[in-house]
Design a protein around this motif. Structure first.
Motif, short mmCIF file in Angstrom:
data_model
loop_
_atom_site.label_atom_id
_atom_site.label_comp_id
_atom_site.label_asym_id
_atom_site.label_seq_id
_atom_site.Cartn_x
_atom_site.Cartn_y
_atom_site.Cartn_z
N LEU A 186 1.19 1.40 -12.84
CA LEU A 186 2.01 0.15 -12.33
C LEU A 186 1.99 -1.38 -12.14
CD1 LEU A 186 4.12 3.40 -12.93
CD2 LEU A 186 4.18 2.04 -14.37
N THR A 187 0.70 -1.07 -11.05
CA THR A 187 0.76 -2.76 -10.26
C THR A 187 0.99 -3.63 -10.76
OG1 THR A 187 -1.46 -1.94 -10.11
CG2 THR A 187 -0.35 -1.15 -8.26
N THR A 188 0.06 -3.32 -12.69
CA THR A 188 0.15 -4.93 -13.20
C THR A 188 0.77 -4.55 -14.03
OG1 THR A 188 -1.66 -3.55 -14.49
CG2 THR A 188 -2.60 -4.62 -12.45
N ALA A 229 3.70 -5.89 -14.62
CA ALA A 229 5.15 -6.52 -13.87
C ALA A 229 5.73 -6.84 -15.16
CB ALA A 229 4.68 -7.22 -12.91
N THR A 230 7.41 -6.84 -15.11
CA THR A 230 8.16 -7.30 -16.52
C THR A 230 6.91 -8.51 -16.18
OG1 THR A 230 9.49 -5.55 -15.96
CG2 THR A 230 9.83 -6.87 -17.36
N THR A 264 12.79 -3.72 -11.71
CA THR A 264 11.88 -3.23 -12.58
C THR A 264 11.08 -2.45 -11.83
OG1 THR A 264 12.85 -4.75 -14.15
CG2 THR A 264 10.95 -3.95 -14.52
N SER A 265 10.32 -2.92 -11.13
CA SER A 265 9.30 -2.79 -10.69
C SER A 265 9.13 -1.34 -9.27
CB SER A 265 7.95 -3.49 -9.86
OG SER A 265 8.36 -3.81 -8.16
N ASP A 266 10.42 -1.36 -9.03
CA ASP A 266 10.97 -0.06 -8.35
C ASP A 266 11.48 1.53 -8.62
OD1 ASP A 266 11.56 0.38 -5.24
OD2 ASP A 266 13.40 0.01 -5.76
N THR A 322 10.20 1.84 -12.38
CA THR A 322 9.26 2.74 -12.30
C THR A 322 8.44 3.43 -11.53
OG1 THR A 322 8.01 0.94 -12.19
CG2 THR A 322 8.62 0.80 -14.87
N ASN A 323 7.86 3.10 -10.20
CA ASN A 323 7.58 3.61 -9.26
C ASN A 323 8.49 4.73 -8.96
OD1 ASN A 323 5.08 2.40 -8.98
ND2 ASN A 323 5.98 1.01 -7.55
N VAL A 374 5.67 -0.08 -18.82
CA VAL A 374 5.60 1.36 -19.21
C VAL A 374 5.15 2.59 -19.74
CG1 VAL A 374 6.58 2.69 -16.81
CG2 VAL A 374 6.85 -0.40 -17.39
N THR A 417 -1.27 -13.25 -12.91
CA THR A 417 -0.52 -12.07 -13.13
C THR A 417 0.15 -11.48 -14.55
OG1 THR A 417 1.57 -13.16 -13.21
CG2 THR A 417 1.16 -12.98 -11.24
#
Length: 418
Positions: free
Chosen positions: A20-22, A24-25, A83-85, A87-88, A109, A203
Motif C-alpha cells: 500500500l505504500t505506493t 497513494a490516491t 486515504t493512506s491512513d 487503508t492501513n 486498494v 510518485t
C-alpha cells in the motif's frame, strides 16, 4: 493443507501493508482524519469508514449516510480518514477482527484488500452491480470476482486556455492525435506562450498522469520496455527538449501543475474532473478536450474514485443490512447528488445522462470516463504497485536526461519482473 479464508487474511495483511505504500490516491482530497475504534459497538449500530475527512457531520454526505442507516433500521457511526491512513487501518482492523461494516476505499486498494481476505464479494453480500459500466467495475475485480461497487469515478483530460490557443491560431477541435497536439504546441511556442503542463513527479501521481499516453500508445503494463511504451515516454521527453513543456513537470504534483496553468500562460493542462471548480476561478475562458491516443481517438485514462465495499464479518448475518446501506448510497437518486458533490462522473449510464443534462460541461468527462480503465484492471491486482514505481522512476530518468526512454523503460521492466 487447506488454508481457511481467515487464515489467508491474517497471513497476507502484513505484506499488503507494504504494497500500500505506493498506492497513494491520485485524485482524492483531505488531510488528517478523525479517530475511530473500529468494529461494531452495538447490535443496532453499523460502522462506516470513508476517505472524506473534509466532510463534517453537518455535510450532505454525512446526512446521506445517516439516512441510509435509518432506512435500513440501524444507527450509522461514521469515521472519516485520510486515504493512506484509512487503508492501513482497514488492514489492521481486519487482522484484529473488528472491521467496519461498510468501507469506502480508493479503487486501486480494492484488489490488495481482496487478496488479503479483508473484503466480501458482491455475490456474498448480494450487492447488485448490473447497472455499473464494465470498465469502471473492473477496478474492483480480482481473480474473476467483484469486491464492491464504485460510488463514482474521475479521470484525466486536457484543459485548455482559449485565449492562448486563439493567439496561436489553434482550433482545439482539430486535436485528434499526438501529431496534431504536438503541432498545436509548436504553434503556441511560436506565438510566445507556453505549451502544456502536467505532473511527472516520482510518485503514483506521476504514473497516474503518464498512463493515458502509455495506454494511448497501445502499450501494456506487463511490458514496460515495449516499442509502444518507448514512444509514449519519447513524446514527453521530446516536449521538454523542444520547450513545449516546462522542466518543472519533473517535480510537479497535480496541484502545482494546475497552479502553473492557472497563471494563464499555458495552452494546456493535463488534469482531472476535480479541478472544475478551480477552472471557473481562473478568470480566463477555458475548455476541455479528451486526451488523444497516438493514432487518434480518446486515450484510455486511469480511473480515480472510490469503491463501496463490505469487509468480512464474524457475524455474516450483518451482510444483509450492509447491503441495504450500500444499495442506498449507490442508488441512482443518491449517486446523482453525491457524485456532484465529489466532482465525480457517475458509475452508471443513466445517472451520467442526468449529470450531463444538469451540466453540459460534463459531457467531455463522461466521454473520458467511458474510455478509462482501472490501474489494477487486466487482473493485475497487487502486481500494479510493483509496476507503477519502476514506471515513474523511468519517467523521471528520461525527463531528467539521465537515461534514454528506451534504456529507462528497459530497466523498469527488469525491475518490475523481479
Amino acid at each position: 493443507m487447506k488454508i481457511t479464508r481467515r487464515g489467508r487474511r491474517h497471513a497476507a495483511v502484513a505484506l499488503s501493508a507494504v504494497l500500500l505504500t505506493t498506492m497513494a490516491t491520485a485524485c482524492s482530497s483531505g488531510s488528517s482524519g478523525s479517530s475511530g475504534s473500529g468494529g461494531t459497538t452495538a447490535s443496532g449500530t453499523y460502522q462506516i469508514w470513508d476517505p472524506y475527512p473534509q466532510f463534517d457531520d453537518s455535510s450532505a454526505w454525512v446526512t446521506l449516510l445517516t439516512k441510509c442507516g435509518t432506512d435500513a433500521g440501524v444507527t450509522v457511526k461514521r469515521t472519516g480518514y485520510d486515504t493512506s491512513d484509512l487503508t492501513n487501518k482497514a488492514l489492521l482492523a481486519a487482522q484484529q477482527g473488528n472491521s467496519p461494516d461498510v468501507l469506502i476505499v480508493d479503487n486501486p486498494v480494492v484488489s490488495t484488500l481482496a487478496e488479503a481476505g479483508v473484503l466480501t464479494t458482491t455475490d456474498e453480500t448480494k450487492i447488485d452491480t448490473s447497472a455499473v459500466e464494465p470498465n469502471l467495475l473492473a477496478a474492483g475485480q480480482f481473480d474473476g470476482k467483484t469486491y464492491g461497487i464504485p460510488i463514482g469515478a474521475n479521470t484525466l483530460a486536457l484543459y485548455y486556455n482559449k485565449k492562448v490557443l486563439d493567439a496561436a491560431k489553434v482550433d482545439p477541435a482539430t486535436i485528434k492525435d499526438w501529431a496534431s497536439l504536438t503541432a498545436a504546441l509548436e504553434k503556441v511556442k511560436a506565438a510566445g506562450k507556453k505549451g502544456i503542463t502536467f505532473s511527472a513527479i516520482g510518485t503514483e501521481e506521476g504514473s497516474f498522469q503518464f498512463l493515458p499516453w502509455f495506454w494511448g500508445s497501445g502499450a501494456n503494463l506487463t511490458q514496460l520496455g515495449s516499442p509502444q511504451a518507448v514512444a509514449a515516454l519519447s513524446l514527453w521527453t521530446d516536449w521538454l527538449k523542444k520547450g513545449y513543456a516546462p522542466n518543472s513537470v519533473i517535480n510537479n504534483t497535480q496541484t502545482t501543475s494546475w497552479q502553473e496553468f492557472a497563471t494563464g500562460d499555458f495552452a494546456f493542462s493535463e488534469n482531472g474532473t476535480w479541478q472544475l471548480a478551480n477552472a471557473k476561478k481562473t478568470g480566463f475562458e477555458y475548455g476541455i478536450i479528451p486526451i488523444p491516443s497516438q493514432a487518434g481517438g480518446t486515450a484510455p485514462a486511469p480511473t480515480g474514485g472510490e469503491f463501496v465495499t463490505a469487509p468480512v464479518q464474524k457475524d455474516t448475518g450483518r451482510y444483509a443490512t450492509a447491503e441495504k446501506i450500500i444499495s442506498c448510497l449507490t442508488s441512482s437518486d443518491n449517486a446523482l447528488t453525491t457524485d456532484t458533490t465529489l466532482s465525480y462522473v457517475a458509475a452508471t449510464d443513466a445517472v451520467q445522462q442526468k449529470q450531463v443534462a444538469q451540466n453540459p460541461e460534463l459531457k467531455v468527462w463522461v466521454e473520458a470516463v467511458g474510455a478509462a480503465k482501472g490501474r489494477t484492471s487486466d487482473n493485475l491486482g497487487t502486481k500494479y504497485p510493483k509496476i507503477s514505481e519502476p514506471m515513474w522512476t523511468a519517467v523521471q530518468a528520461a525527463l531528467s536526461g539521465s537515461q534514454s526512454p528506451q534504456d529507462a523503460l528497459t530497466a523498469a521492466q527488469s525491475t518490475a519482473a523481479k
